[in-house]
Enzyme design. Sequence first.
Site, PDB file in Angstrom:
ATOM      1  N   TYR A  36      28.961  35.150  -6.393  1.00  0.00           N
ATOM      2  CA  TYR A  36      29.159  33.708  -6.533  1.00  0.00           C
ATOM      3  C   TYR A  36      30.603  33.393  -6.185  1.00  0.00           C
ATOM      4  O   TYR A  36      31.532  33.859  -6.848  1.00  0.00           O
ATOM      5  CB  TYR A  36      28.840  33.212  -7.953  1.00  0.00           C
ATOM      6  CG  TYR A  36      29.217  31.752  -8.085  1.00  0.00           C
ATOM      7  CD1 TYR A  36      28.615  30.812  -7.259  1.00  0.00           C
ATOM      8  CD2 TYR A  36      30.198  31.317  -8.964  1.00  0.00           C
ATOM      9  CE1 TYR A  36      28.977  29.471  -7.304  1.00  0.00           C
ATOM     10  CE2 TYR A  36      30.568  29.982  -9.026  1.00  0.00           C
ATOM     11  CZ  TYR A  36      29.955  29.065  -8.186  1.00  0.00           C
ATOM     12  OH  TYR A  36      30.327  27.750  -8.227  1.00  0.00           O
TER      13      TYR A  36
ATOM     14  N   SER B 218      33.385  46.083  -6.256  1.00  0.00           N
ATOM     15  CA  SER B 218      32.114  45.538  -6.731  1.00  0.00           C
ATOM     16  C   SER B 218      32.155  45.186  -8.210  1.00  0.00           C
ATOM     17  O   SER B 218      32.909  45.782  -8.979  1.00  0.00           O
ATOM     18  CB  SER B 218      31.008  46.568  -6.502  1.00  0.00           C
ATOM     19  OG  SER B 218      30.871  46.797  -5.124  1.00  0.00           O
TER      20      SER B 218
ATOM     21  N   ARG C 235       0.803  -1.230   0.000  1.00  0.00           N
ATOM     22  CA  ARG C 235       0.000   0.000   0.000  1.00  0.00           C
ATOM     23  C   ARG C 235       0.837   1.282   0.000  1.00  0.00           C
ATOM     24  O   ARG C 235       0.319   2.366  -0.206  1.00  0.00           O
ATOM     25  CB  ARG C 235      -0.966  -0.012   1.196  1.00  0.00           C
ATOM     26  CG  ARG C 235      -2.180  -0.886   0.949  1.00  0.00           C
ATOM     27  CD  ARG C 235      -3.034  -0.990   2.191  1.00  0.00           C
ATOM     28  NE  ARG C 235      -2.472  -1.932   3.162  1.00  0.00           N
ATOM     29  CZ  ARG C 235      -2.879  -2.019   4.433  1.00  0.00           C
ATOM     30  NH1 ARG C 235      -3.809  -1.200   4.889  1.00  0.00           N
ATOM     31  NH2 ARG C 235      -2.332  -2.906   5.244  1.00  0.00           N
TER      32      ARG C 235
ATOM     33  N   THR D  12       2.763 -13.868  10.559  1.00  0.00           N
ATOM     34  CA  THR D  12       3.583 -13.313  11.637  1.00  0.00           C
ATOM     35  C   THR D  12       4.249 -14.414  12.485  1.00  0.00           C
ATOM     36  O   THR D  12       5.382 -14.243  12.943  1.00  0.00           O
ATOM     37  CB  THR D  12       2.727 -12.407  12.544  1.00  0.00           C
ATOM     38  OG1 THR D  12       1.502 -13.095  12.862  1.00  0.00           O
ATOM     39  CG2 THR D  12       2.377 -11.103  11.858  1.00  0.00           C
TER      40      THR D  12
ATOM     41  N   ASN E  27      37.481  41.661   1.911  1.00  0.00           N
ATOM     42  CA  ASN E  27      36.179  42.246   1.628  1.00  0.00           C
ATOM     43  C   ASN E  27      35.834  42.026   0.165  1.00  0.00           C
ATOM     44  O   ASN E  27      36.606  42.402  -0.716  1.00  0.00           O
ATOM     45  CB  ASN E  27      36.209  43.744   1.958  1.00  0.00           C
ATOM     46  CG  ASN E  27      34.789  44.280   2.035  1.00  0.00           C
ATOM     47  OD1 ASN E  27      34.027  44.155   1.084  1.00  0.00           O
ATOM     48  ND2 ASN E  27      34.437  44.854   3.169  1.00  0.00           N
TER      49      ASN E  27
ATOM     50  N   GLN F 292      13.130 -14.133   6.013  1.00  0.00           N
ATOM     51  CA  GLN F 292      11.899 -14.877   5.770  1.00  0.00           C
ATOM     52  C   GLN F 292      11.663 -14.819   4.263  1.00  0.00           C
ATOM     53  O   GLN F 292      11.287 -13.773   3.728  1.00  0.00           O
ATOM     54  CB  GLN F 292      10.725 -14.224   6.521  1.00  0.00           C
ATOM     55  CG  GLN F 292       9.437 -15.018   6.395  1.00  0.00           C
ATOM     56  CD  GLN F 292       8.213 -14.267   6.920  1.00  0.00           C
ATOM     57  OE1 GLN F 292       8.171 -13.037   6.914  1.00  0.00           O
ATOM     58  NE2 GLN F 292       7.213 -15.015   7.347  1.00  0.00           N
TER      59      GLN F 292
ATOM     60  N   ARG G 142      39.461  47.964 -16.693  1.00  0.00           N
ATOM     61  CA  ARG G 142      38.212  48.408 -17.302  1.00  0.00           C
ATOM     62  C   ARG G 142      38.561  49.565 -18.209  1.00  0.00           C
ATOM     63  O   ARG G 142      39.615  50.199 -18.046  1.00  0.00           O
ATOM     64  CB  ARG G 142      37.197  48.813 -16.239  1.00  0.00           C
ATOM     65  CG  ARG G 142      37.692  49.905 -15.334  1.00  0.00           C
ATOM     66  CD  ARG G 142      36.733  50.247 -14.216  1.00  0.00           C
ATOM     67  NE  ARG G 142      37.226  51.394 -13.493  1.00  0.00           N
ATOM     68  CZ  ARG G 142      37.365  51.467 -12.188  1.00  0.00           C
ATOM     69  NH1 ARG G 142      37.031  50.441 -11.419  1.00  0.00           N
ATOM     70  NH2 ARG G 142      37.818  52.556 -11.624  1.00  0.00           N
TER      71      ARG G 142
ATOM     72  N   ASN H 139      34.831  30.067 -12.118  1.00  0.00           N
ATOM     73  CA  ASN H 139      35.619  28.887 -11.738  1.00  0.00           C
ATOM     74  C   ASN H 139      35.624  27.796 -12.793  1.00  0.00           C
ATOM     75  O   ASN H 139      36.437  26.892 -12.740  1.00  0.00           O
ATOM     76  CB  ASN H 139      35.089  28.313 -10.417  1.00  0.00           C
ATOM     77  CG  ASN H 139      33.624  27.919 -10.500  1.00  0.00           C
ATOM     78  OD1 ASN H 139      32.853  28.519 -11.262  1.00  0.00           O
ATOM     79  ND2 ASN H 139      33.237  26.928  -9.732  1.00  0.00           N
TER      80      ASN H 139
HETATM   81  C1  UD1 Z   1      -1.405  -8.503  12.968  1.00  0.00           C
HETATM   82  C2  UD1 Z   1      -2.021  -9.364  14.065  1.00  0.00           C
HETATM   83  C3  UD1 Z   1      -3.294  -8.710  14.563  1.00  0.00           C
HETATM   84  C4  UD1 Z   1      -3.015  -7.310  15.038  1.00  0.00           C
HETATM   85  C5  UD1 Z   1      -2.325  -6.499  13.945  1.00  0.00           C
HETATM   86  C6  UD1 Z   1      -1.890  -5.175  14.476  1.00  0.00           C
HETATM   87  C7  UD1 Z   1      -1.422 -11.648  13.475  1.00  0.00           C
HETATM   88  C8  UD1 Z   1      -1.903 -12.934  12.947  1.00  0.00           C
HETATM   89  N1  UD1 Z   1      -2.309 -10.658  13.546  1.00  0.00           N
HETATM   90  O1  UD1 Z   1      -2.316  -8.489  11.907  1.00  0.00           O
HETATM   91  O2  UD1 Z   1      -3.859  -9.473  15.628  1.00  0.00           O
HETATM   92  O3  UD1 Z   1      -4.218  -6.667  15.429  1.00  0.00           O
HETATM   93  O4  UD1 Z   1      -1.156  -7.195  13.476  1.00  0.00           O
HETATM   94  O5  UD1 Z   1      -1.361  -4.398  13.454  1.00  0.00           O
HETATM   95  O6  UD1 Z   1      -0.274 -11.531  13.870  1.00  0.00           O
HETATM   96  N2  UD1 Z   1       5.179  -9.667   8.795  1.00  0.00           N
HETATM   97  C9  UD1 Z   1       6.289 -10.373   8.408  1.00  0.00           C
HETATM   98  N3  UD1 Z   1       6.132 -11.568   7.818  1.00  0.00           N
HETATM   99  C10 UD1 Z   1       4.907 -12.119   7.580  1.00  0.00           C
HETATM  100  C11 UD1 Z   1       3.772 -11.382   7.958  1.00  0.00           C
HETATM  101  C12 UD1 Z   1       3.937 -10.163   8.575  1.00  0.00           C
HETATM  102  O7  UD1 Z   1       7.414  -9.927   8.613  1.00  0.00           O
HETATM  103  O8  UD1 Z   1       4.848 -13.212   7.023  1.00  0.00           O
HETATM  104  C13 UD1 Z   1       5.349  -8.355   9.424  1.00  0.00           C
HETATM  105  C14 UD1 Z   1       4.842  -7.232   8.559  1.00  0.00           C
HETATM  106  O9  UD1 Z   1       5.883  -6.720   7.743  1.00  0.00           O
HETATM  107  C15 UD1 Z   1       4.360  -6.224   9.587  1.00  0.00           C
HETATM  108  C16 UD1 Z   1       3.949  -7.083  10.771  1.00  0.00           C
HETATM  109  O10 UD1 Z   1       4.579  -8.325  10.593  1.00  0.00           O
HETATM  110  O11 UD1 Z   1       5.386  -5.369  10.020  1.00  0.00           O
HETATM  111  C17 UD1 Z   1       2.453  -7.240  10.885  1.00  0.00           C
HETATM  112  O12 UD1 Z   1       1.959  -7.845   9.723  1.00  0.00           O
HETATM  113  P1  UD1 Z   1       0.530  -7.507   9.177  1.00  0.00           P
HETATM  114  O13 UD1 Z   1       0.283  -8.306   7.958  1.00  0.00           O
HETATM  115  O14 UD1 Z   1       0.335  -6.049   9.099  1.00  0.00           O
HETATM  116  O15 UD1 Z   1      -0.377  -8.067  10.360  1.00  0.00           O
HETATM  117  P2  UD1 Z   1      -1.944  -8.080  10.377  1.00  0.00           P
HETATM  118  O16 UD1 Z   1      -2.411  -9.164   9.494  1.00  0.00           O
HETATM  119  O17 UD1 Z   1      -2.453  -6.733  10.152  1.00  0.00           O
END
Ligand code: UD1
Length: 484
Positions: A369, A408, A19, A86, A380, A80, A443, A389
Site C-alpha cells: 500500500y 519486504s 418511463r 412537439t 525498490n 418550455q 526488529r 499514512n
Molecule cells: C412524436 C410525433 C410522431 C412520431 C414520434 C416519433 C408529434 C405530434 N408526433 O410523437 O409522429 O412518430 O414522435 O418518436 O410530434 N417534447 C417536448 N415538448 C413537448 C412534447 C415533446 O420537448 O411538449 C419532446 C420530448 O421530450 C421528446 C420529443 O419531443 O424528445 C418527442 O416527444 P414524444 O412525446 O415522444 O412524441 P410522440 O408523441 O411519441
Amino acid sequence: MSERRSFAAVVLAAGQGTRMKSDLPKVLHPVAGRPMVAWPVQAALDAGAERVVVVLGYGRERVEAELAARFGDRVTAAVQEEQRGTGHAVRCAMPALEGYDGDVVMLYGDVPLIEAEAVERLAAARGERPLALLTCTIDDPTGYGRIVREGGEVVGIVEHKDATEAQRAIDEINPGLYAAEAGFLREALDGLTADNAQGELYLTDIVGAAVSRGGAAAVPWPLASLLGVNDRAQLAEASRTMRRRVAVRHAKDGVTVRDLERVDIDADVVIGRDAIIEPGVTLRGRTTIGERARVDVGCVLTDVEVAADATLLPYTVATDSTIGERASTGPFSHLRPGSRMAERSKIGNFVEMKKTELGPGSKASHLAYLGDGIIEADVNIGAGTIFCNYDGFGKNTTILEEGCFIGSDSQLVAPVRVGKGAYVGTGTTVTLDVPADALAVGRTRQSNKAGYAARLRARLKARKDAAKKAAAEAEGAPGDAKKD
Ligand code: UD1
Ligand code: MG
C-alpha cells in the site's frame, strides 16, 4: 440534388421521461459516457448547423449546465414551461432564432444514435419545397405517427391516436426529424391548433401546411439510428449499439480491439495507433491510451492517462491517475486518484497506490500500500510494504529518495523520509527518518535455541496421545451410560 443552405438546429428535450423512472432528467442519462442529449446536438454540429437551440423543461438547470460545459456558446437553451406538444416546443425555440433566415432542422434529444449523415441528408433534401422529413418503413408501426401519401406525395402525418383503422395499417412512419425553411416554419407554427386526440400542438401538422406551398420532400432512412429512448431497456439497447460504433471507430483507426462486442469505451476516450485493447476492458471519461500500449483483460480505467508502450496486465483498476511510458501494472493493481507512475516504473499484484508519485524505474512488485508518497527514481519496494499514512486525523507523506531499498514487510510510519541510497531491513517499522546510505533495522534480534523444536514436538505428541487414550477408555468402558 440542390445545394445545401445554411441551417440552425432545434433539439426537443423538454420531456421528463416518466418511463425512465429516474430522478435524473431523461436526456442526461449517459450513452457511451456522454449525456444522451449531447449526441443529437453533436450530430447537428458535425453536419454543419450554425447554431443549436435545445428546448428544455424538466430539470432544465441541470441539462443547461451540462450543455454549457460541453458546447459553450454554440448551444442556446430555450425553455418550455409546460409541455403542450412537439409543435409548442418548437414554438418555444423560435425566439432564440429571431431574424434567422436559413433553414431549421428539428431533432429529438432522446434519439442518441442519430448520425451527422442523416442530418446532412435531411438538410440537403428540402430543395424548392418548404419542408423535408425523414421517414422509416417498419414491421410494427404501433404508436408512431403515420405518413399519409396521395399519388406518392406526402400530404400529412396522422398520429396513432388520431388514425383510422385504414391509416393504422400504414407501415411508413414519422421518426420525428424535419428540415424547414424558417419563414414557412414560423407561419406554420402560428397556425397550429390543439384540435386532436391529445389536445396538444402537433409539430406534425406543419406537413399539412406545406402541401399548398409545394409539399414536403421525404427521405427514407433506416429506423435503427432514429430509435427513441423511453425506458432503461431502450437505453441499454442504444448504449450497446453506440459502444460497438465506438469500438469499430478505434479498430478502423489502427487500434487492435480484440473483441468489438466486449469492450466498453466511452466516446471521448482517445487511443493511439497499435494499442491493444483486450476483452472485458472498460475505458471511461477522459481516458487516453498511448501508442502501442497494451490494456489487458478486465482493466477498468476512469480518467486515466496511459503513455505509449505501457503495459497494463489483467484487472488493473485505475482512476484519475497517470501511467508513464513503458511503465507496467498488474495483474490486480489498483491506482486510486492522484497516482502518478513515471516512465519504466512498475507495480504488480495486489499493489494499491493513492496520491503517490512513483519515480522513473521504481518498482513495487507485490502486495503493497503506497499512499501519500513521493518515491523518487530507481527505488525498490519489497513485498508487503505499507505506507502508514493516516494517523486518525490527517494524511502524512512518506518520501523515498532516489535509489533506496525497502525490505519486504516493512511499515513506513509517515511523515517519514528515507534518504538517497539507504536500506531498510526486512520487517522494519520505520518511524524515524533514515539518513542517505544508512541501513535502518527495527526488529527484534533473532536467537536460536538448539534442539528446542524436537523437545517441543515430543512434549506435544505425548500430550495428544494421552488425550486420545483417555477418550477411548471413556467410550469402551463397561457399565457406561448406554446400558441403562
Ligand atoms: C412524436 C410525433 C410522431 C412520431 C414520434 C416519433 C408529434 C405530434 N408526433 O410523437 O409522429 O412518430 O414522435 O418518436 O410530434 N417534447 C417536448 N415538448 C413537448 C412534447 C415533446 O420537448 O411538449 C419532446 C420530448 O421530450 C421528446 C420529443 O419531443 O424528445 C418527442 O416527444 P414524444 O412525446 O415522444 O412524441 P410522440 O408523441 O411519441
Ligand atoms: Mg407524446
